[in-house]
Write an enzyme that holds these catalytic residues in place. Sequence first.
Site, PDB file in Angstrom:
ATOM      1  N   LYS A 180       1.205  -1.164   0.116  1.00 59.90           N
ATOM      2  CA  LYS A 180      -0.347  -0.001   0.306  1.00 59.90           C
ATOM      3  C   LYS A 180       1.018   1.374   0.066  1.00 59.90           C
ATOM      4  O   LYS A 180       2.095   1.411   0.647  1.00 59.90           O
ATOM      5  CB  LYS A 180      -1.094   0.153   1.310  1.00 59.90           C
ATOM      6  CG  LYS A 180      -2.361   1.099   1.769  1.00 59.90           C
ATOM      7  CD  LYS A 180      -2.515   0.702   2.684  1.00 59.90           C
ATOM      8  CE  LYS A 180      -3.676   1.675   3.276  1.00 59.90           C
ATOM      9  NZ  LYS A 180      -4.779   1.726   4.580  1.00 59.90           N
ATOM     10  N   SER A 227      -9.706  -0.958   6.942  1.00 59.57           N
ATOM     11  CA  SER A 227      -8.808  -0.944   5.421  1.00 59.57           C
ATOM     12  C   SER A 227      -8.238  -2.226   4.969  1.00 59.57           C
ATOM     13  O   SER A 227      -8.102  -1.543   4.026  1.00 59.57           O
ATOM     14  CB  SER A 227      -8.678   0.438   6.176  1.00 59.57           C
ATOM     15  OG  SER A 227      -8.682   1.141   6.193  1.00 59.57           O
ATOM     16  N   SER A 243     -10.019   2.054   3.057  1.00 63.71           N
ATOM     17  CA  SER A 243      -8.713   1.696   2.215  1.00 63.71           C
ATOM     18  C   SER A 243      -7.599   1.632   1.305  1.00 63.71           C
ATOM     19  O   SER A 243      -7.100   2.024   0.842  1.00 63.71           O
ATOM     20  CB  SER A 243      -8.207   3.522   3.001  1.00 63.71           C
ATOM     21  OG  SER A 243      -7.177   2.534   3.732  1.00 63.71           O
TER      22      SER A 243
HETATM   23  N1  GLN Z   1     -12.699   3.455   6.953  1.00 60.48           N
HETATM   24  C1  GLN Z   1     -12.519   4.104   8.191  1.00 60.48           C
HETATM   25  C2  GLN Z   1     -11.305   4.988   8.029  1.00 60.48           C
HETATM   26  O1  GLN Z   1     -12.138   5.904   7.129  1.00 60.48           O
HETATM   27  C3  GLN Z   1     -10.867   3.062   8.047  1.00 60.48           C
HETATM   28  C4  GLN Z   1      -9.377   3.407   7.629  1.00 60.48           C
HETATM   29  C5  GLN Z   1      -8.447   2.560   8.100  1.00 60.48           C
HETATM   30  O2  GLN Z   1      -8.992   1.683   9.107  1.00 60.48           O
HETATM   31  N2  GLN Z   1      -7.555   3.513   7.633  1.00 60.48           N
HETATM   32  O3  GLN Z   1     -11.382   5.949   9.053  1.00 60.48           O
END
Ligand code: GLN
Length: 489
Positions: A79, A178, A154
């Site tokens: 990532k 994420s 994400s």
């Molecule tokens: N969807 C969650 C957020 O928007 C988690 C994001 C993540 O785990 N990086 O914060």
Amino acid sequence: MTLLDGTARTIRDEIAAGRVSATDVCRVFLDRIGAVNPALNAFNLVDADRALGRAHDIDRRRRSGDPLGPLAGVPIAVKDNMNVRGLRTTASSRILERFVPPYDATIVTRLEEAGAVIVGKTNCDEFAMGSSSESSAFGPVRNPWALDRIPGGSSGGSAAAVAARCVPVALGSDTGGSIRQPAAFCGVVGLKPTYGRVSRYGLLAFASSLDQIGPFARNVADAALVLSALAGADPRDATTADERVPDFTASLTGDVKGVRIGVPRAFVTEGVDDDVRHAFDRALDALRDAGATLVDVDLPHAKYAIPVYYLIATAEASSNLARYDGVKYGYRSPAAKDEGLKAMYSRTRDEGFGPEVKRRIMLGTYVLSAGYYDAFYLKAQQVRTLLRRDYDQAFKRVDVVAMPTSPTPPFTLGEKTGDPLQMYLADVFTVSANLAGLPGISLPCGFSQDGLPIGFQLMGRMFDEAMLLRVGDAYERVTEWSTKAPSSI
Ligand code: GLN
């Protein structure tokens, strides 16, 4: 079976046996990326020369009889919020568009020591803030099962890359879901380790008390293999735990007899899509038929997990992102040249950050500010403790807790971008593992009526990833979901 359908384990074994070269494996996957990435936008960067160079090294080692690591020759994507020395780390943000880190993240060092071949950096929500990979400054990632759908977020690029056979395994980061949620949306396995299990040195910090790095894979055995390479204390990350790292692949016995699976029925009722509920219930049936015992558990504070998470995560983010100021890293607004330091900061941040990141910085700054700190941030920390205690209680009676990974199948591009609160609510089942520090795994468990992947999640005791992997692997052996691949791409 073609090489593209191979798992990390089979690819490694083929290379070690000399039946295929690491260089050929690398070429096959690079070609695949070249063919499908224009449609998916899963990669921010592919460095074919670097990857082929590393693959060539593996082949040379094999020919000269040097020992090969457990991931020797396995192509892997990382990532784009983790540092690989010499390759841009953008976090899918304009503010870091040209940032080239001078050092490797610990996970990169460990992967390369294990012989893995990094092929590129994957697209994601900007600074990992989002649930759909639409907040990337470089355009959204698309779901390989249906190109009009989001892949989750994400870490959507990593999930899409594994699902589309661009790489057998990839890394993501999970602050509130994420890894697990995009894994569910793309029909692959995603594992968030226990907080402190994997070093975060070289991961761009989002919310430091919640962030963890973990693998995406097409089956549980590969997730175990990659976790074994990543896990363990690191002097460069003081939050890593000095816990023994078991051989995770040795926990895959296929046996779940006597394993107690907790199901928080009261929490799983509200707002869950029918197809998701059906697939979740079938997954529980399969585990029961395989010998596990289902037990009702209560998580009375789980309903507060979303507000607690969005207070704590934004507070930490507002502090972590203060470092992007046009002085030390990345982008600096050219317009600010003659306007003084303050204007330089504000123009740089205004032009460099996208709307979701700004929203979070403002929210986080607000909840930390004098007069509001006690009412919001402190209160959220207190409820976080209550939530952790709910899990402590549950794990006195059960070995794992099961719930859907996401309340819905993957949604359509643009469906939730106009309403941030709807986007946040998509994280209802994933954020509590981060708040409590627990490991969680998402496993493919079926498809919606329109053929979209659905996943379910198992959470475990602190540092008991082995149990999650054991139950997940046993589930895989009695179902066929992990063998499915998208046919539209
Ligand atoms: N969807 C969650 C957020 O928007 C988690 C994001 C993540 O785990 N990086 O914060």
